[in-house]
Motif scaffolding. Structure first.
Motif, PDB file in Angstrom:
ATOM      1  N   ALA A   1      -6.737  -5.044  -2.266  1.00 15.93           N
ATOM      2  CA  ALA A   1      -6.546  -4.479  -2.693  1.00 15.93           C
ATOM      3  C   ALA A   1      -5.089  -5.330  -2.961  1.00 15.93           C
ATOM      4  CB  ALA A   1      -5.396  -3.371  -1.693  1.00 15.93           C
ATOM      5  N   GLY A   2      -4.607  -5.943  -2.169  1.00 14.84           N
ATOM      6  CA  GLY A   2      -2.975  -6.892  -2.479  1.00 14.84           C
ATOM      7  C   GLY A   2      -3.468  -7.982  -3.711  1.00 14.84           C
ATOM      8  N   TRP A   3      -4.729  -8.904  -4.084  1.00 18.34           N
ATOM      9  CA  TRP A   3      -5.454  -9.730  -5.156  1.00 18.34           C
ATOM     10  C   TRP A   3      -5.332  -8.758  -5.956  1.00 18.34           C
ATOM     11  CZ3 TRP A   3      -9.595 -13.400  -2.541  1.00 18.34           C
ATOM     12  CH2 TRP A   3      -8.527 -14.185  -1.366  1.00 18.34           C
ATOM     13  N   ARG A   4      -5.390  -7.942  -5.891  1.00 21.90           N
ATOM     14  CA  ARG A   4      -6.160  -7.032  -6.993  1.00 21.90           C
ATOM     15  C   ARG A   4      -4.427  -7.357  -7.942  1.00 21.90           C
ATOM     16  NH1 ARG A   4      -5.318  -3.052 -10.618  1.00 21.90           N
ATOM     17  NH2 ARG A   4      -6.511  -1.807 -11.429  1.00 21.90           N
ATOM     18  N   ALA A   5      -3.685  -6.286  -6.893  1.00 27.09           N
ATOM     19  CA  ALA A   5      -2.452  -5.901  -7.179  1.00 27.09           C
ATOM     20  C   ALA A   5      -1.715  -7.601  -8.107  1.00 27.09           C
ATOM     21  CB  ALA A   5      -1.647  -5.295  -6.474  1.00 27.09           C
TER      22      ALA A   5
ATOM     23  N   LEU B   1      14.892  -1.070   0.985  1.00 24.98           N
ATOM     24  CA  LEU B   1      14.736  -1.787  -0.458  1.00 24.98           C
ATOM     25  C   LEU B   1      14.631  -3.721   0.777  1.00 24.98           C
ATOM     26  CD1 LEU B   1      16.844  -0.847  -3.297  1.00 24.98           C
ATOM     27  CD2 LEU B   1      15.234  -0.118  -2.187  1.00 24.98           C
ATOM     28  N   ASP B   2      14.976  -4.171   1.890  1.00 21.19           N
ATOM     29  CA  ASP B   2      14.824  -4.903   2.064  1.00 21.19           C
ATOM     30  C   ASP B   2      12.964  -5.285   2.076  1.00 21.19           C
ATOM     31  OD1 ASP B   2      17.472  -4.825   3.043  1.00 21.19           O
ATOM     32  OD2 ASP B   2      17.489  -4.754   4.187  1.00 21.19           O
ATOM     33  N   ALA B   3      12.098  -4.576   2.877  1.00 21.43           N
ATOM     34  CA  ALA B   3      11.189  -4.769   2.372  1.00 21.43           C
ATOM     35  C   ALA B   3       9.847  -4.602   1.209  1.00 21.43           C
ATOM     36  CB  ALA B   3      10.280  -3.678   3.708  1.00 21.43           C
ATOM     37  N   VAL B   4      10.644  -4.816  -0.005  1.00 18.24           N
ATOM     38  CA  VAL B   4       9.934  -5.048  -0.767  1.00 18.24           C
ATOM     39  C   VAL B   4      10.014  -6.253  -1.736  1.00 18.24           C
ATOM     40  CG1 VAL B   4      10.133  -3.971  -3.368  1.00 18.24           C
ATOM     41  CG2 VAL B   4      10.405  -2.134  -1.331  1.00 18.24           C
ATOM     42  N   THR B   5       8.512  -6.373  -1.882  1.00 18.83           N
ATOM     43  CA  THR B   5       8.987  -7.360  -2.145  1.00 18.83           C
ATOM     44  C   THR B   5       7.116  -7.563  -3.468  1.00 18.83           C
ATOM     45  OG1 THR B   5       6.453  -7.984  -1.203  1.00 18.83           O
ATOM     46  CG2 THR B   5       8.441  -8.793   0.793  1.00 18.83           C
ATOM     47  N   SER B   6       7.501  -8.683  -4.697  1.00 17.08           N
ATOM     48  CA  SER B   6       6.677  -8.468  -5.253  1.00 17.08           C
ATOM     49  C   SER B   6       5.228  -8.757  -5.055  1.00 17.08           C
ATOM     50  CB  SER B   6       7.103 -10.440  -6.313  1.00 17.08           C
ATOM     51  OG  SER B   6       6.400 -10.368  -7.243  1.00 17.08           O
ATOM     52  N   VAL B   7       4.476  -7.646  -5.565  1.00 16.88           N
ATOM     53  CA  VAL B   7       3.143  -7.989  -5.459  1.00 16.88           C
ATOM     54  C   VAL B   7       2.325  -9.020  -6.362  1.00 16.88           C
ATOM     55  CG1 VAL B   7       2.783  -5.642  -6.166  1.00 16.88           C
ATOM     56  CG2 VAL B   7       2.903  -7.258  -7.537  1.00 16.88           C
ATOM     57  N   SER B   8       3.086  -9.910  -6.925  1.00 12.82           N
ATOM     58  CA  SER B   8       2.455 -11.283  -7.299  1.00 12.82           C
ATOM     59  C   SER B   8       2.821 -12.428  -5.758  1.00 12.82           C
ATOM     60  CB  SER B   8       3.285 -11.567  -8.265  1.00 12.82           C
ATOM     61  OG  SER B   8       4.814 -12.015  -8.474  1.00 12.82           O
TER      62      SER B   8
ATOM     63  N   LEU C   1       7.701  -1.866  -7.658  1.00 10.06           N
ATOM     64  CA  LEU C   1       7.298  -0.854  -6.989  1.00 10.06           C
ATOM     65  C   LEU C   1       5.776  -0.871  -7.447  1.00 10.06           C
ATOM     66  CD1 LEU C   1       8.931   1.412  -6.323  1.00 10.06           C
ATOM     67  CD2 LEU C   1       9.785   2.157  -8.136  1.00 10.06           C
ATOM     68  N   SER C   2       5.646  -0.203  -6.723  1.00 13.71           N
ATOM     69  CA  SER C   2       3.132  -0.084  -6.157  1.00 13.71           C
ATOM     70  C   SER C   2       4.071   0.868  -5.603  1.00 13.71           C
ATOM     71  CB  SER C   2       3.706  -0.953  -5.440  1.00 13.71           C
ATOM     72  OG  SER C   2       3.187  -1.538  -4.313  1.00 13.71           O
ATOM     73  N   ALA C   3       3.087   2.247  -5.209  1.00 17.68           N
ATOM     74  CA  ALA C   3       2.708   3.261  -4.597  1.00 17.68           C
ATOM     75  C   ALA C   3       2.835   2.932  -3.057  1.00 17.68           C
ATOM     76  CB  ALA C   3       1.445   3.400  -4.664  1.00 17.68           C
ATOM     77  N   GLU C   4       2.079   1.382  -2.279  1.00 13.72           N
ATOM     78  CA  GLU C   4       2.035   1.092  -1.158  1.00 13.72           C
ATOM     79  C   GLU C   4       4.386   1.409  -0.991  1.00 13.72           C
ATOM     80  OE1 GLU C   4       0.596  -0.051  -2.780  1.00 13.72           O
ATOM     81  OE2 GLU C   4      -1.340   0.697  -2.118  1.00 13.72           O
ATOM     82  N   SER C   5       4.890   0.314  -1.561  1.00 15.56           N
ATOM     83  CA  SER C   5       6.186   0.250  -1.550  1.00 15.56           C
ATOM     84  C   SER C   5       7.182   1.075  -1.736  1.00 15.56           C
ATOM     85  CB  SER C   5       6.761  -1.356  -2.431  1.00 15.56           C
ATOM     86  OG  SER C   5       6.780  -0.546  -3.764  1.00 15.56           O
ATOM     87  N   ALA C   6       6.447   2.084  -2.515  1.00 15.23           N
ATOM     88  CA  ALA C   6       7.835   3.842  -2.904  1.00 15.23           C
ATOM     89  C   ALA C   6       6.946   4.184  -1.500  1.00 15.23           C
ATOM     90  CB  ALA C   6       7.091   4.008  -3.931  1.00 15.23           C
ATOM     91  N   ARG C   7       6.284   4.356  -0.832  1.00 19.96           N
ATOM     92  CA  ARG C   7       5.979   5.456   0.433  1.00 19.96           C
ATOM     93  C   ARG C   7       6.963   4.005   1.170  1.00 19.96           C
ATOM     94  NH1 ARG C   7       0.947   4.404   0.294  1.00 19.96           N
ATOM     95  NH2 ARG C   7       0.794   6.441  -0.640  1.00 19.96           N
ATOM     96  N   ALA C   8       7.119   3.235   1.890  1.00 19.73           N
ATOM     97  CA  ALA C   8       7.587   2.246   2.923  1.00 19.73           C
ATOM     98  C   ALA C   8       8.797   2.680   2.981  1.00 19.73           C
ATOM     99  CB  ALA C   8       7.481   0.986   2.903  1.00 19.73           C
TER     100      ALA C   8
END
Length: 792
Positions: free
Chosen positions: A251-255, A598-605, A655-662
């Motif tokens: 899932a991480g690679w796909r994102a 917001l500290d835990a939000v990182t780029s999906v790339s 802003l992915s679904a996982e980061s929004a949930r976190a």
């Protein structure tokens, strides 16, 4: 952010000095004695030393101070730097058998994380948790925060290199060349100026087409998705390419691959590009299954609606029948005790003969509703939808693990075999036509027809309709599954494959006995005791009256209104005077500053060059745009200095679904921690779950018609605790079971709240729901709407 206070049990368990620890402390005095004792117990609990006085809970310091007979205020005189604290740390390490982390230890920890953790978990914060646990297990003092980050980063890189090498070894040379050409072709198409192409180059590049989201339910969407699936399959990827790779890694690679432009995608390893194609193949397969289910339903629904309108119009066009119906109703109501021959027949001109002629006319000339619906459904299928549904049989492989449903699979094979048989009305006489239960009932007379020679034959087009309806019914309950799908995969894959091997461990986690008879006996005893208590206490309740009555046996006395708190209005007035109306974006900003969510939000790339301040501002604007439904374009027009392209870039990469949930989980946890027990009372352990219908345009597969709300949209299921704080939200289908959504939210909310009970509406009254929640150790409490009409 406020810290959750420690209760007495936690203090006794973790902060009590044992005999050997008291011996270490005995030779010290004053602030040194208290400081050493606090360091010792903190290290025993967390496996590391505190970074300063701020990390120590006040109640813990007070508890230890009473044991060493030193005032807690003396801790302010303890020197946290210098030779004394270093000597104390060395003494504590020696006593507990710990050592400082050396270079060799760091290399071993990196190798362990890369082999056992980072190959399954790609989130750095979770890998860090495993690192600290490993350090404690190996009696190693955790490194500094910066060194921990370097170890975690090295483990993640090593694991990714190992996995990419494994995936690359499974790809053929031809598949690799096609993947490289796909990204290169998309990059060239993006670079060409508009209008500069030749004929046939107006279509979007294959990679962009594959990445597009599906449209609404239609034949055009179905054909487009089929073309996408065939384009991905043309690459020739093995189906078991990621069979032993953790879903989180995939899932991480796909994102990461999904947000990259073709030019940037070419710089990534081939396995990362493969992940996007592999996952899109599964996603497109799921989309096609959902399109099949929705299309078959739409054919039937439109046929019924069309026939209903025809019958109503036909009834209105016949003159005189309205008057006959009115006279019959008037006579029946006027003399309800009389017989039909005495009251009804004389009310109609012509009497009994007229009524007989009317019945005969309807039977001979009037359409039979169900047969007309079936005929209309067949015509709609044949003239429009058949082309797409037949193509689905060529690209999707349907299977079933239940022999009962084999006739449906065989029926689909028969339909595919004779799909191009032209205008053939019947299947050949020698052909074996599989019989399944959908062919019975109302369809029996339509599927079979007698030909000119008096032989009973199966009508081909009607049989196809019935076969697709049977397929739809069995797909929805997963009796039939699709090869290569994700959501509609083999249901056996949803079960843990090692359950029997870990049976004792699983039951221990659930706190349930291994013997089913013991579990049933305990449940029966508890139910008997609770029902007996209910039966004994109900007659004693002054506000409850139970008696036999037509309106229902249960009658409640209305509760008296609670008096308004004396100072409530003054408090409201003072709040209004101090703050007035606070803009929502300011409330959001304050929540971010106080919680650091917001500290835990990182780029999906996996990278990013934006400064934390700029990233936080753009994330706030994007969250505000989506949360208020204002939209990014409208928010970008404000005077904040961030353009629409910059906001969309942050939305796409951060802003992915996982980061929004976190983010939501951190805000909820911070709210729980900040609540004062004196003002808010003790923390609640119960939540209420319900769904909200959100209107949405019919532009994608998520939008569905909801029969109760009477409109198109989606459902959002919320779990809200007693003080009106949402701890979980999820998107569900309009036809989905809200019992399943309730259990999902109570299990996976991710906050620090311990859910022990869940309130639902009447739909939560489900035997399966009661059984599952019992196994998961929380109570299901549905509000039974017709409790006045039901019996235990």
């Amino acid at each position: 952010m406020a810290r959750t206070p420690l209760d007495l049990d936690e203090l006794v368990e973790h902060w009590t000095l044992l005999k050997d620890e008291q011996a270490l402390v005995s030779g010290k005095r004053g602030a040194t004695r208290l400081g050493f004792a606090v360091l010792l117990k903190f290290y025993t609990e967390y496996g590391r030393f505190p970074r300063g006085r701020a990390e120590l809970a006040g109640e813990a310091v007070e508890f230890v101070a009473r044991q060493v007979q030193v005032p807690a205020s003396e801790l302010g005189f303890y020197d946290w730097t210098g030779r004394t604290v270093e000597y104390h740390r060395a003494q504590i390490r020696e006593h507990l058998g710990f050592r400082e982390c050396s270079v060799a230890d760091a290399e071993k920890l990196t190798a362990y994380l890369a082999e056992h953790v980072a190959d399954k978990e790609r989130r750095p914060e979770q890998v860090r948790v495993e690192l600290l646990a490993r350090c404690r297990a190996e009696s190693i003092e955790p490194p500094t925060a910066g060194r921990c980050d370097r170890i975690v980063g090295a483990a993640l890189r090593a694991a990714e290199e190992s996995l990419t090498a494994l995936i690359s070894s499974r790809l053929t040379v031809e598949s690799t060349e096609r993947i490289v050409a796909l990204a290169a072709g998309a990059d060239q198409d993006d670079a060409e100026p508009a209008g500069g192409g030749t004929e046939g180059e107006d279509a979007p590049p294959v990679l962009a087409k594959v990445k597009e989201a599906p449209g609404n339910v239609s034949l055009e969407t179905m054909l487009t998705e089929i073309d996408k699936l065939l384009a991905v399959r043309a690459i020739g990827l093995p189906r078991d390419l990621f069979i032993d790779v953790a879903p989180k890694v995939v899932a991480g690679w796909r994102a990461r691959a999904a947000v990259e432009s073709p030019s940037h995608l070419r710089t990534h390893p081939v396995p990362l590009r493969v992940t996007l194609l592999h996952e899109r193949e599964r996603e497109i397969t799921d989309t096609l299954v959902e399109l099949l289910i929705s299309t078959v339903h739409r054919i039937g629904a439109r046929a019924e609606r069309k026939v209903t309108e025809q019958l109503v119009n036909a009834f209105k066009k016949v003159s005189g029948k309205e008057n006959i119906l009115f006279k019959l109703a008037e006579a029946s109501l006027g003399t309800p005790e009389g017989t039909v021959r005495q009251v009804v027949f004389p009310a109609v001109s012509g009497g009994e003969a007229t009524l007989r002629e009317l019945v005969h006319e309807f039977k001979t000339r009037g359409p039979v509703y169900r047969r007309t619906v079936q005929t209309t459904l067949k015509a709609s299928y044949t003239n429009h939808y058949r082309r797409g549904l037949i193509r689905l049989l060529d690209v999707l492989e349907f299977r079933s693990s239940n022999h009962t449903h084999r006739p449906v699979i065989e029926a689909l094979a028969l339909v595919a075999r004779y799909a191009n048989a032209g205008n053939t009305t019947y299947y050949p006489l020698g052909e074996t036509v599989p019989v399944h239960k959908t062919m019975g009932g109302d369809w029996a007379e339509v599927v079979h027809r007698t030909d000119k020679r008096g032989r009973r034959r199966v009508v081909r087009m009607v049989y196809e309709v019935v076969a697709f309806q049977a397929l739809r019914d069995q797909l929805k309950c997963k009796e039939i599954w699709v090869v290569g799908a994700d959501k509609w995969r083999n249901p056996d894959e949803d079960l843990p494959q090692d359950f029997e091997a870990r049976r004792a461990e699983n039951y221990r986690e659930l706190r349930k006995p291994l013997d089913a008879a013991v579990f049933v006996d305990e449940l029966r005893e508890q139910m008997t005791a609770e029902l007996t208590l209910l039966n004994d206490q109900m007659p004693k309740l002054s506000w409850l009256d139970i008696a036999e009555r037509k309106s229902g046996a249960i009658r409640l006395t209305a509760a008296e209104a609670q008096p308004e708190p004396r100072n409530l209005r003054k408090v409201k007035a003072e709040v209004q005077r101090r703050w007035g109306v606070v803009p929502l974006v300011d409330m959001l900003k304050e929540a971010v500053l106080r919680t650091g969510c917001l500290d835990a939000v990182t780029s999906v790339s996996g990278g990013g060059s934006l400064s934390p301040e700029v990233l936080a501002e753009r994330l706030l604007l994007v969250i505000y745009a989506y949360g208020t439904n204002t939209g990014i374009k409208a928010v970008a027009s404000g005077g904040h200095g961030h353009t629409e392209d910059e906001l969309r870039y942050v939305r796409r990469r951060y802003l992915s679904a996982e980061s929004a949930r976190a983010i939501a989980v951190q805000i909820a946890n911070a709210t729980f921690a900040a609540r004062s027990a004196e003002l808010w009372g003790q923390g609640s352990t119960a939540v209420a779950s319900d769904s909200t219908h959100v209107r949405a345009y019919d532009q994608n597969l998520f939008t569905e018609w909801h029969s109760r709300y009477g409109g198109r949209g989606v459902l959002i299921c919320w779990h809200v605790e007693k003080k009106s704080l949402a701890i979980h939200s999820q998107l569900i289908n309009c036809t989905a079971s809200e019992v399943a959504a309730m259990i999902e939210g109570a299990m996976r909310h991710g906050t620090t709240m311990d859910v022990e009970a869940n309130y639902t509406d009447s739909h939560g009254q489900s035997e399966i729901g009661f059984g599952v929640t019992r196994l998961l150790n929380f109570d299901l409490l549905p509000r039974i709407k017709r409790i006045n009409k039901v019996k235990l």
